[in-house]
Design a protein around this motif. Structure first.
Motif, mmCIF file in Angstrom:
data_model
loop_
_atom_site.group_PDB
_atom_site.id
_atom_site.type_symbol
_atom_site.label_atom_id
_atom_site.label_comp_id
_atom_site.label_asym_id
_atom_site.label_seq_id
_atom_site.Cartn_x
_atom_site.Cartn_y
_atom_site.Cartn_z
ATOM 1 N N PHE A 86 0.959 5.416 0.441
ATOM 2 C CA PHE A 86 0.253 6.576 0.972
ATOM 3 C C PHE A 86 1.089 7.827 0.788
ATOM 4 O O PHE A 86 2.319 7.775 0.875
ATOM 5 N N GLU A 137 0.859 -1.188 0.000
ATOM 6 C CA GLU A 137 0.000 0.000 0.000
ATOM 7 C C GLU A 137 0.890 1.231 0.000
ATOM 8 O O GLU A 137 1.862 1.299 0.753
ATOM 9 N N THR A 196 1.560 11.074 2.888
ATOM 10 C CA THR A 196 1.221 11.522 4.241
ATOM 11 C C THR A 196 1.381 13.023 4.447
ATOM 12 O O THR A 196 0.815 13.578 5.378
ATOM 13 N N HIS A 201 -9.834 4.836 2.750
ATOM 14 C CA HIS A 201 -9.238 4.117 3.880
ATOM 15 C C HIS A 201 -9.382 4.970 5.129
ATOM 16 O O HIS A 201 -9.591 6.180 5.055
ATOM 17 N N THR A 211 -3.273 9.820 2.110
ATOM 18 C CA THR A 211 -4.091 9.439 0.962
ATOM 19 C C THR A 211 -3.512 8.165 0.377
ATOM 20 O O THR A 211 -2.320 8.106 0.061
ATOM 21 N N LYS A 212 -4.351 7.137 0.231
ATOM 22 C CA LYS A 212 -3.915 5.845 -0.312
ATOM 23 C C LYS A 212 -4.040 5.880 -1.833
ATOM 24 O O LYS A 212 -5.129 6.049 -2.379
ATOM 25 N N TYR A 224 -7.777 5.204 -3.107
ATOM 26 C CA TYR A 224 -8.614 4.239 -2.412
ATOM 27 C C TYR A 224 -9.122 4.852 -1.118
ATOM 28 O O TYR A 224 -8.369 5.561 -0.428
#
Length: 134
Positions: free
Chosen positions: A61, A59, A63, A82, A87-88, A80
């Motif tokens: 991200f 995954e 940040t 989550h 933010t993914k 995605y």
């Protein structure tokens, strides 16, 4: 089919010698690689987190900065949902098999994150997502 374990992934990421990056095992079951990247020479610097678990897809991200704030109320493309900070990113299309576990993260996830951020910056300026995907 051979799949690298977390220790092998740790060795792969350690060998990168990415300036300012940190790598840590969390509870012996999760590997976290924190790094900074600027997609172009004129871009801002983004703080990213690559998270790996034993039997799941990695995954990615972002940040910092908060991409939702940068988007100024617009719905972020190719992310995605989550729970949690950051933010993914959606970096590849799973049903198309664009990524396989035996692929190196330094050839896939890390450059794909930079490429995604480049498309993000273009999207912020033009309102149009120029990257592939659904």
């Amino acid at each position: 089919m051979w799949m690298p374990n977390l220790a092998q992934r740790r060795a792969e990421l350690s060998a990168l010698r990415w300036p300012g990056a940190t790598l840590q095992f969390v509870g012996g079951r999760e590997l976290r690689f924190r790094f900074k990247v600027a997609p172009t020479a004129l871009s801002r610097v983004y703080q990213c987190l690559l998270r790996l678990h034993a039997a799941t897809f990695p995954e990615m991200f972002v940040t910092d900065p908060d991409l939702k704030i940068l988007a100024q109320g617009r719905k972020l493309p190719h992310v995605y949902p989550h729970e949690g900070a950051g933010t993914k990113l959606c970096l590849w299309l799973p049903k198309a098999g664009e990524w396989l576990p035996q692929m190196r993260l330094s050839d896939t996830y890390l450059p794909w994150a930079a490429e995604w951020l480049d498309y993000f910056e273009e999207w912020m300026a033009t309102g149009e997502w120029m990257g592939r995907g659904e």
